[in-house]
Design a protein around this motif. Structure first.
Motif, PDB file in Angstrom:
ATOM      1  N   VAL A 103      39.817  39.107  51.899  1.00 40.29           N
ATOM      2  CA  VAL A 103      40.855  40.789  51.082  1.00 40.29           C
ATOM      3  C   VAL A 103      40.405  42.127  52.257  1.00 40.29           C
ATOM      4  O   VAL A 103      39.529  42.070  52.415  1.00 40.29           O
ATOM      5  CB  VAL A 103      39.728  40.942  50.239  1.00 40.29           C
ATOM      6  CG1 VAL A 103      39.945  41.985  49.518  1.00 40.29           C
ATOM      7  CG2 VAL A 103      40.426  38.993  49.417  1.00 40.29           C
ATOM      8  N   SER A 166      48.504  44.690  40.847  1.00 42.29           N
ATOM      9  CA  SER A 166      49.737  43.576  41.919  1.00 42.29           C
ATOM     10  C   SER A 166      49.309  43.834  42.982  1.00 42.29           C
ATOM     11  O   SER A 166      49.787  43.675  44.132  1.00 42.29           O
ATOM     12  CB  SER A 166      51.453  43.516  41.523  1.00 42.29           C
ATOM     13  OG  SER A 166      51.642  45.209  41.474  1.00 42.29           O
ATOM     14  N   ASP A 169      44.605  42.871  47.390  1.00 43.01           N
ATOM     15  CA  ASP A 169      44.668  41.347  47.667  1.00 43.01           C
ATOM     16  C   ASP A 169      44.038  39.966  46.658  1.00 43.01           C
ATOM     17  O   ASP A 169      43.671  39.798  46.689  1.00 43.01           O
ATOM     18  CB  ASP A 169      44.120  41.235  49.469  1.00 43.01           C
ATOM     19  CG  ASP A 169      44.449  41.919  50.293  1.00 43.01           C
ATOM     20  OD1 ASP A 169      45.919  42.126  50.042  1.00 43.01           O
ATOM     21  OD2 ASP A 169      44.450  42.646  51.435  1.00 43.01           O
ATOM     22  N   ALA A 170      43.166  41.562  45.733  1.00 44.44           N
ATOM     23  CA  ALA A 170      42.341  40.840  45.380  1.00 44.44           C
ATOM     24  C   ALA A 170      41.716  41.170  43.839  1.00 44.44           C
ATOM     25  O   ALA A 170      41.512  42.684  43.743  1.00 44.44           O
ATOM     26  CB  ALA A 170      41.160  40.214  45.717  1.00 44.44           C
ATOM     27  N   ARG A 202      44.666  34.981  36.974  1.00 41.62           N
ATOM     28  CA  ARG A 202      45.223  33.447  37.491  1.00 41.62           C
ATOM     29  C   ARG A 202      46.489  34.558  38.036  1.00 41.62           C
ATOM     30  O   ARG A 202      47.568  33.709  39.161  1.00 41.62           O
ATOM     31  CB  ARG A 202      45.820  32.644  36.723  1.00 41.62           C
ATOM     32  CG  ARG A 202      45.148  31.732  36.139  1.00 41.62           C
ATOM     33  CD  ARG A 202      45.261  31.549  34.801  1.00 41.62           C
ATOM     34  NE  ARG A 202      44.089  29.915  34.683  1.00 41.62           N
ATOM     35  CZ  ARG A 202      43.791  29.671  33.543  1.00 41.62           C
ATOM     36  NH1 ARG A 202      44.211  30.515  32.113  1.00 41.62           N
ATOM     37  NH2 ARG A 202      43.347  28.180  33.281  1.00 41.62           N
ATOM     38  N   LYS A 203      46.836  36.120  38.270  1.00 40.48           N
ATOM     39  CA  LYS A 203      48.470  36.373  38.365  1.00 40.48           C
ATOM     40  C   LYS A 203      47.536  36.482  39.726  1.00 40.48           C
ATOM     41  O   LYS A 203      48.484  37.417  40.634  1.00 40.48           O
ATOM     42  CB  LYS A 203      48.290  37.672  37.563  1.00 40.48           C
ATOM     43  CG  LYS A 203      48.733  37.115  35.929  1.00 40.48           C
ATOM     44  CD  LYS A 203      48.976  38.596  35.451  1.00 40.48           C
ATOM     45  CE  LYS A 203      48.987  37.996  33.700  1.00 40.48           C
ATOM     46  NZ  LYS A 203      49.204  38.556  32.946  1.00 40.48           N
ATOM     47  N   ALA A 204      46.320  37.063  40.270  1.00 38.53           N
ATOM     48  CA  ALA A 204      46.520  37.576  41.423  1.00 38.53           C
ATOM     49  C   ALA A 204      46.273  36.623  42.861  1.00 38.53           C
ATOM     50  O   ALA A 204      45.925  35.285  42.459  1.00 38.53           O
ATOM     51  CB  ALA A 204      44.771  38.339  41.314  1.00 38.53           C
ATOM     52  N   PRO A 205      46.726  36.750  43.724  1.00 39.43           N
ATOM     53  CA  PRO A 205      46.068  36.010  44.959  1.00 39.43           C
ATOM     54  C   PRO A 205      44.925  35.432  45.224  1.00 39.43           C
ATOM     55  O   PRO A 205      44.322  33.744  45.202  1.00 39.43           O
ATOM     56  CB  PRO A 205      47.227  37.221  46.420  1.00 39.43           C
ATOM     57  CG  PRO A 205      47.750  37.603  45.931  1.00 39.43           C
ATOM     58  CD  PRO A 205      46.727  38.785  44.926  1.00 39.43           C
ATOM     59  N   LEU A 206      43.831  36.003  45.478  1.00 36.99           N
ATOM     60  CA  LEU A 206      42.519  35.923  45.069  1.00 36.99           C
ATOM     61  C   LEU A 206      41.635  36.675  43.990  1.00 36.99           C
ATOM     62  O   LEU A 206      41.937  38.146  43.400  1.00 36.99           O
ATOM     63  CB  LEU A 206      41.493  36.340  46.765  1.00 36.99           C
ATOM     64  CG  LEU A 206      42.302  35.443  47.531  1.00 36.99           C
ATOM     65  CD1 LEU A 206      41.537  36.513  49.070  1.00 36.99           C
ATOM     66  CD2 LEU A 206      40.632  34.403  47.479  1.00 36.99           C
ATOM     67  N   GLY A 243      42.001  31.468  43.654  1.00 35.41           N
ATOM     68  CA  GLY A 243      42.067  31.158  45.012  1.00 35.41           C
ATOM     69  C   GLY A 243      42.118  30.878  46.021  1.00 35.41           C
ATOM     70  O   GLY A 243      42.499  30.755  47.355  1.00 35.41           O
ATOM     71  N   THR A 244      40.542  30.677  46.069  1.00 33.94           N
ATOM     72  CA  THR A 244      40.033  29.225  47.387  1.00 33.94           C
ATOM     73  C   THR A 244      40.041  28.138  47.360  1.00 33.94           C
ATOM     74  O   THR A 244      41.522  27.932  46.829  1.00 33.94           O
ATOM     75  CB  THR A 244      38.609  29.773  47.403  1.00 33.94           C
ATOM     76  OG1 THR A 244      38.017  28.728  46.046  1.00 33.94           O
ATOM     77  CG2 THR A 244      38.334  30.934  46.463  1.00 33.94           C
TER      78      THR A 244
END
Length: 398
Positions: A103, A166, A169-170, A202-206, A243-244
């Motif tokens: 991140v 959006s 990164d996190a 849930r919408k984020a990469p991490l 996201g892990t």
């Protein structure tokens, strides 16, 4: 000083040269000295500014336990900010994990006075820190500046539910878990509710969601990695990670060493068998208990439970493990204060540590009744063994 009923104006006055001077003057004032110091300072400074400086000095003194003396002396706080902030050791652990996950930018929603944003920025992560309260945002912004992190922390006053995350990164969300009546236990009564935070994650990469360590396990989403964190043996918080590479697992992390015990839910060991008390008793760390990983500790020490409802592990072997404190048990008694008093007198025990699980007796109450005297020391466990109220007497191993 401006409108004394305006908290923003009061805080702004503290950040003037006069305010800084007063903060330096009252830094080490003890509560018993406040009246005399305030009387003296009000001869040369506005009374409201003196009161604000003394209040801030008290908050800084309280904040030392969480932020350390060096940072607390430079930072600014609100009463809620001190109460609800993450302690630095925990925030640093979480920031390092996000850094290890790659991140580089993060949206910190419900940032409070900026404690987590500070740890993230020190890990080299660019932070958008969002809160809807104007004073809280002003304090967070001042803290970023005071610690030389303003280039990495952007503070934005906004409703977190309206922020576009959006570009980052996190996402990190720390919902408010206190209301007008104190601590909030229902995750859906958090502000914002846990369900909103989960959908945002849930919408984020991490994503990482800070929640109360006592959260019901059935409230943990199946795809989240749940981590319980203790510091110095005290459980501080739980984090839901999205996201892990370990979805659906439970983890216990013990600070300051950073030892981590983890297991996927699908392969978690069944509850250990109940067995008679052996030579050694193991007291698992609170984070291990909250994560439901006591069985993993029992397997490591080749032991079982003393009672099916009590998280004490017993074994005939002494096995070094960071996840539990080991005690050598010297005596096992049915619950009887007179017998315990006689035993302690016979052993010359004057320093008595009382621990309890599954007992309604308060440690201080027992200590008053047995009146320990002598040069020796011992630990007594008030608990249940096979369903029966029991006293176990012993001493720490090593």
């Amino acid at each position: 000083m401006g409108d004394v009923n305006d908290p923003l104006a009061s805080f702004a006055a503290l950040r003037t040269a006069e305010g800084h001077g007063l903060l330096d003057a009252v830094r080490d004032v003890e509560p018993s000295q406040e009246l005399a110091v305030a009387t003296r300072l009000r001869r040369e400074h506005p009374a409201e500014l003196v009161s604000a400086a003394l209040a801030q000095a008290r908050l800084r003194q309280r904040a030392v336990a969480k932020f350390g003396a060096a940072d607390a002396a430079r930072m600014y706080f609100t009463p809620n900010g001190v109460e609800q902030s993450t302690r630095t050791s925990v925030a640093t652990h979480r920031a390092r994990r996000l850094q290890d996950l790659g991140v580089r930018s993060l949206a910190d929603l419900c940032c409070g006075i900026g404690g987590d944003a500070i740890a993230l920025a020190r890990a080299g992560i660019a932070v958008l820190a969002v809160d809807r309260d104007p004073l809280t945002c002003a304090v967070a912004r001042a803290n970023a500046e005071a610690l030389g992190l303003a280039d990495l922390i952007e503070v934005r006053e906004a409703d977190v539910t309206e922020v576009d995350t959006s570009p980052y990164d996190a996402v990190f969300v720390d919902p408010a878990r206190r209301g007008g009546r104190g601590r909030i236990f229902d995750p859906e009564a958090y502000s914002p509710p846990l369900s909103w935070a989960v959908e945002t994650a849930r919408k984020a990469p991490l994503a990482a969601l800070k929640i109360a360590p006592g959260v019901p396990h059935d409230a943990v989403p199946g795809e989240a990695e749940a981590e319980w964190i203790s510091d110095g043996g005290d459980v501080k918080e739980a984090v839901l990670w999205f996201g892990t590479d370990a979805p659906g697992s439970h983890r216990a992390t013990l600070l300051p060493a950073g030892d981590t015990l983890a297991s996927p839910l699908a392969t978690m060991l069944p509850d250990p068998d109940v067995r008679p008390v052996g030579r050694f008793l193991y007291e698992p760390d609170g984070a291990v208990i909250r994560a439901h990983l006591v069985a993993e500790v029992a397997a490591r020490v080749r032991g079982g439970l003393i009672d099916e409802t009590i998280a004490y592990v017993t074994s005939d072997d002494v096995v070094a493990t960071p996840y539990a404190v080991a005690y050598e048990i010297t005596d096992q008694l049915p619950f009887n204060v007179k017998k315990l008093k006689a035993l302690l007198r016979e052993r010359g025990v004057g320093v008595l540590t009382v621990k309890k699980r599954g007992s309604a007796v308060e440690p201080e109450e027992l200590r008053r009744k047995v009146k320990p005297q002598g040069p020796g020391s011992a630990t007594v466990f008030l608990t249940r063994v096979g369903g029966a109220p029991t006293m176990l007497v012993g001493r720490p191993v090593g």
